[in-house]
Scaffold this active site. Structure first.
Site, PDB file in Angstrom:
ATOM      1  CD  GLN A 130      -0.307  -8.538   0.809  1.00 20.44           C
ATOM      2  OE1 GLN A 130       0.146  -7.498   0.352  1.00 20.44           O
ATOM      3  NE2 GLN A 130      -0.852  -8.606   2.011  1.00 20.44           N
ATOM      4  CG  HIS A 176      -5.828  -1.778   2.333  1.00 17.21           C
ATOM      5  ND1 HIS A 176      -4.481  -1.587   2.284  1.00 17.21           N
ATOM      6  CD2 HIS A 176      -6.314  -0.770   3.090  1.00 17.21           C
ATOM      7  CE1 HIS A 176      -4.147  -0.523   2.988  1.00 17.21           C
ATOM      8  NE2 HIS A 176      -5.241   0.005   3.491  1.00 17.21           N
ATOM      9  NE  ARG A 236       3.049  -8.540   5.743  1.00 23.47           N
ATOM     10  CZ  ARG A 236       1.723  -8.466   5.705  1.00 23.47           C
ATOM     11  NH1 ARG A 236       1.009  -9.259   6.486  1.00 23.47           N
ATOM     12  NH2 ARG A 236       1.120  -7.626   4.900  1.00 23.47           N
ATOM     13  CG  HIS A 239      -4.099  -0.515  -2.226  1.00 23.22           C
ATOM     14  ND1 HIS A 239      -2.971  -1.169  -2.638  1.00 23.22           N
ATOM     15  CD2 HIS A 239      -4.282  -0.837  -0.927  1.00 23.22           C
ATOM     16  CE1 HIS A 239      -2.471  -1.858  -1.624  1.00 23.22           C
ATOM     17  NE2 HIS A 239      -3.239  -1.683  -0.569  1.00 23.22           N
ATOM     18  CB  CYS A 249      -1.058   0.002   1.085  1.00 24.05           C
ATOM     19  SG  CYS A 249      -0.709  -0.976   2.513  1.00 24.05           S
ATOM     20  CE  LYS A 289      -9.963  -7.211  10.633  1.00 24.27           C
ATOM     21  NZ  LYS A 289      -8.704  -7.910  10.799  1.00 24.27           N
TER      22      LYS A 289
END
Length: 640
Positions: free
Chosen positions: A384, A518, A366, A388, A337, A472
Site C-alpha cells: 500500500q 488513512h 492478508r 496516516h 496503521c 470515507k
RNA sequence: GCCACUGUAGCUCAGCUGGUAGAGCAGCUGAUUUGUAAUCAGCUGGUCGGGGGUUCGAGUCCCUCCAUUGGCUCCA
C-alpha cells in the site's frame, strides 16, 4: 378520463385503462416500437399494464437503465422457457438482470449443464422467439401460487413464496412458461433480436454456502444484432488487455506455485515501472510535508489485539508465527496503521506539532480465500502507498483537501481522467452503530463534503456505507474500456486513536485525542498497476515505460552510430536499448512493436551521414527523419 | 473455503475409444548484412502439475493434493 403528466411537464388526457404502450403510440409509432417499460409515479411498470388514475409517466427504452434491466429480466424468462422445454425436470431459483445481461439459477438434478449445452439452449430460445409470446401479468393469491408450485414440485419457488405477503403476488407467463415474478416485463418477446449465453457457473442457493449449489447460466441479449457484435468485440478487447496476459508477455510480473498462490513476483521490467511510480509519489509527498517511515513486516499479536483487528479478522488471517523458545506470537501485518500509531505515541505531542503525516510503502499480507485470488487485483501480499495523518478535528478539512489534491494529481499523472468519488457516510437512522462523538462525525462528514466541493470533484454520497470508525471517500476510476474500478481511498478514523490512547496537548494545556486519516492514492500498487495495464493495453505513459526507445540499426555497419545516439540520449535521461541482432529491419521492427516499446529509432547509411534518426512510433508507424536533438526535445516535452 | 473447468517444451496448442510424446513461436549454431510488422537451414529442449492406485502397459482410467480460470461467499 385521466390525466397523464410527462417528464417535461406536459399533461394529456386519456381514457382510464390506457397503457403506456397506447400512450406511446398516440405520440408516434417509432416511440411505441422502442418503449420497453414505463415508470408510473416512480414505479417501473409493464408498458401493457392499464393505468386507471392520474399519473406521472416516463416511457423507458433501451437507453434507460430500467429499460435494459427489464429487457434482460424478460430474457431470463425466455431462457427459462427454453430450459423447461429442453429439460422438463429443471427446478428454478431466481433469474434477475445484472449489470451486463442476466442469469438464471437452476437445479437440473443429476443432469449437468455444461458450456457445450449453451448453444443448444440458445438455439431453443431463438425458436421460441418466433412465437412472439406476450408477457402476461396475473395477480394470484398466495394459496393459488403455492398450489401451482406444489404441483410443479419446485421447492425453490415455494421457499421464495414463503417470504411473500398474500395480495402482492404476481405470475408472469410467456408461451408455456409461468414464473413467480414481481415484473415488470417487455410487452412481448419480439423485441429480443440477439442472444448470447456466455457462461455457466455454480452459485449457492440464496448466496448461502451451507445451501445447495445451483447451476447459474449467464447470458446477454440485445434489441439489435449490431449491439451484440459490438459487445462481443468489447469482450474480445478486454481479453486482449487482461493484465495477467500482458503482464506475462511484457515480463512485468509472475507467479510461482512454489512461492505460493496470490504472491506476485515482480520481474525487472515490472519492478522498474513500479519503482518509478513510487518515486514519483514519494517526491510529491516530501513536497507536502509527509515524513517517510519504515516499519517491520510482522508485529506481536498484542498489537492487533489493541487495534481490534485480531478480534475481527484473526481467525481468517494467516495464523501467528511463534518464536521457538519463548512461544511469543507474531502476525504478518495486515495493515500498517497499528505500527504507525506506535510511531505517533513514541513521544508526547503538542497541538503545535500537528498535523503529523507519516508515509510508508508498506507491504501487507492478508489471507484471501483461494477462490478469490485473481492476477494482481486480488492477492495475499501487496504494497500500500499508505500514509496516516494525525490532526486536530479542526484541521480535518484542510488535510482532506490536501489528500484530494494529491490523489487527483496521481490519477492524472497516470493517465486516468475519468473518475468520481464515492463518499460513504453513516446511516443517520443507526447512529449507535458507530464509534466517536456526534459532533466529530458531523464535523468530519461536513469536512469531506466541503473538501470535494472545493476541488470540484464529482461525487456520489452513500448513506450507511461508512466504516464503523469513520466516514470515507473512495475514488471510482473509469478505464479506457469504460469499466469502473475502485482505486485510491481516504478514510477518517476515530477508533484507532481511541484504542491506542493517542493524545496531544492542546493550547488549553489539556490532553486531546487526535483524528487519524488513512489514505492511499494508488491503494495497492499491485491492483493499481493491474488496472493501469488494462487501461493502457500495456502502452504505458512515456515517463513510466521500462524502455522508452529502441535503436534499430539497419545492419551491423551502423552499430557504432547507434551507440553514439544512445549515449547522447542517456545523457538527457532517456532510457533505451540497441537491437544489435543480425536480423532484418522488418524483423527488428516487428519484435519491438510487440514489446510495445513506444519509439523506434532506425539508423542506417542515410541517418549516419546526416546525424539523424528515422523515428517510428509504436502502433502508428513511420514519423520521418529528424536529428537526435530534435527527437529528444520532442520526447522530453512529451514526458513533461 | 465451496461448485465447475483446465493443467503436455520458456510461450500458444495437438495427441480418437489406454500401446511408453508432436507442431509453431522462443532459444542455440551456422549462413544471410538486410530501409519500416516474421531471411533461411540445422539442433537443443518435456520424469505430460505433485503423489498414490487400477492395468502386462497410463499423458489418456480412478483417488488425492497443488495451481489456474469462471462463478458463489468474503474483503480491515
Amino acid at each position: 378520463m385521466i390525466h397523464i403528466t410527462f417528464p417535461d411537464g406536459n399533461v394529456r388526457e386519456y381514457e382510464a385503462g390506457v397503457t403506456a404502450l397506447d400512450i406511446a403510440r398516440s405520440i408516434s409509432e417509432g416511440l411505441a416500437r422502442n418503449v420497453l417499460t414505463a415508470k408510473i409515479n416512480g414505479e417501473v411498470w409493464d408498458a401493457t399494464r392499464p393505468i386507471n388514475l392520474d399519473s406521472n409517466l416516463e416511457l423507458l427504452t433501451w437507453n434507460d437503465p430500467e429499460g435494459k434491466a427489464t429487457f434482460w429480466h424478460s430474457s431470463a424468462h425466455l431462457m427459462a422457457e427454453a430450459l423447461e422445454a429442453l429439460y422438463p425436470e429443471t427446478k428454478f431459483g431466481i433469474g434477475p438482470p445484472i449489470d451486463m445481461g442476466f442469469y438464471y439459477d437452476i437445479d437440473t438434478g443429476d443432469r449437468q449443464i455444461t458450456l457445450e449445452d449453451l448453444s443448444l439452449i440458445e438455439a431453443k430460445m431463438k425458436v421460441l422467439l418466433e412465437a412472439k409470446s406476450e408477457y402476461q401479468r396475473r395477480e394470484v393469491s398466495k394459496k393459488e401460487a403455492i398450489s401451482y408450485f406444489n404441483e410443479k414440485q419446485d421447492p425453490y419457488k415455494l421457499e421464495l413464496l414463503n417470504d411473500l405477503k398474500d395480495g402482492s403476488i404476481t405470475f408472469y407467463q410467456q408461451g408455456n412458461f409461468v414464473d413467480l415474478c414481481r415484473g415488470p416485463h417487455l410487452p412481448d418477446t419480439s423485441k429480443i433480436k440477439a442472444i448470447k449465453l456466455t457462461n455457466v457457473a455454480g452459485a449457492y442457493w440464496r448466496g448461502d454456502e451451507k445451501r445447495k449449489m445451483m447451476t447459474r447460466i449467464y447470458g446477454i441479449t440485445f434489441p439489435k444484432q449490431k449491439d451484440l457484435t459490438e459487445y462481443l468485440e468489447f469482450v474480445e478487447e478486454a481479453k486482449k488487455r487482461d493484465h495477467r496476459k500482458l503482464g506475462t508477455e511484457l515480463e512485468l510480473f509472475m507467479f510461482s506455485e512454489r512461492v505460493g498462490a496470490g504472491l506476485p513476483i515482480w520481474l525487472p521490467k515490472g519492478a522498474a515501472l513500479r519503482s518509478r511510480m513510487e518515486e514519483f509519489l514519494k517526491n510529491e509527498q516530501l513536497k507536502r510535508g509527509y515524513a517517510p517511515v519504515i516499519t517491520p513486516h510482522i508485529g506481536k499479536k498484542e498489537l492487533y489485539v489493541t487495534s481490534g483487528h485480531y478480534e475481527k479478522y484473526g481467525k481468517d488471517s494467516f495464523q501467528p508465527i511463534n518464536t521457538p523458545r519463548e512461544g511469543e506470537e507474531f502476525l504478518l501485518k495486515p495493515m500498517n496503521c497499528p505500527h504507525h500509531c506506535e510511531i505517533y505515541s513514541h513521544k508526547p505531542h503538542s497541538y503545535r506539532d500537528l498535523p503529523i503525516r507519516i508515509a510508508e510503502f508498506g507491504t501487507v499480507y492478508r489471507y484471501e480465500q483461494s477462490g478469490e485470488l485473481h492476477g494482481l487485483s486480488r492477492v495475499r501480499g501487496f504494497t500500500q502507498d499508505d500514509a496516516h495523518i494525525f490532526c486536530t478535528p479542526d484541521q480535518l478539512k484542510d488535510e482532506f483537501l490536501g489528500v484530494l489534491d494529491l490523489t487527483k494529481l496521481v490519477l492524472n499523472k497516470l493517465g486516468f481522467d475519468n473518475y468520481t468519488a464515492q463518499i460513504s457516510l453513516r446511516d443517520p437512522e443507526n447512529k449507535e452503530k458507530y464509534i466517536g462523538s456526534d459532533e466529530n462525525w458531523e464535523k468530519a462528514e461536513q469536512a469531506i463534503i466541503d473538501a470535494t466541493k472545493d476541488v470540484g470533484l464529482e461525487t456520489v454520497v452513500v448513506l450507511g456505507e461508512a466504516a464503523f470508525y469513520g466516514p470515507k471517500l473512495d475514488f471510482m476510476v473509469k478505464d479506457a474500456l469504460g469499466r469502473s474500478w475502485q482505486l485510491g481511498t481516504i478514510q477518517v478514523d476515530y477508533n484507532l486513536p481511541e484504542r491506542f490512547e493517542l493524545e496531544y496537548i492542546g493550547s488549553d494545556n489539556a490532553s486531546h485525542r487526535p483524528v487519524m486519516i488513512h489514505r492511499a492514492p494508488f491503494g495497492s500498487m499491485e491492483r493499481f498497476i493491474g488496472v493501469l495495464i488494462e487501461h493502457t493495453a500495456g502502452k504505458f505513459p512515456l515517463w513510466l515505460s521500462p524502455e522508452q526507445y529502441a535503436i534499430l540499426p539497419i545492419s551491423d555497419l551502423y552499430l557504432d552510430y547507434a551507440a553514439i545516439v544512445q549515449e547522447e540520449l542517456a545523457a538527457l535521461g532517456l532510457r533505451g536499448t540497441i537491437d544489435s541482432r543480425t536480423e532484418s529491419i522488418g524483423r527488428k521492427i516487428r519484435d519491438t512493436e510487440l514489446r510495445k516499446v513506444p519509439y523506434m529509432l532506425i539508423v542506417g547509411e542515410k541517418e549516419q551521414t546526416t546525424a539523424q534518426v528515422s523515428v517510428r512510433r509504436q502502433g502508428e508507424g513511420d514519423k520521418g527523419n529528424m536529428t537526435v536533438k530534435e527527437w529528444a526535445d520532442q520526447i522530453l516535452a512529451e514526458i513533461k
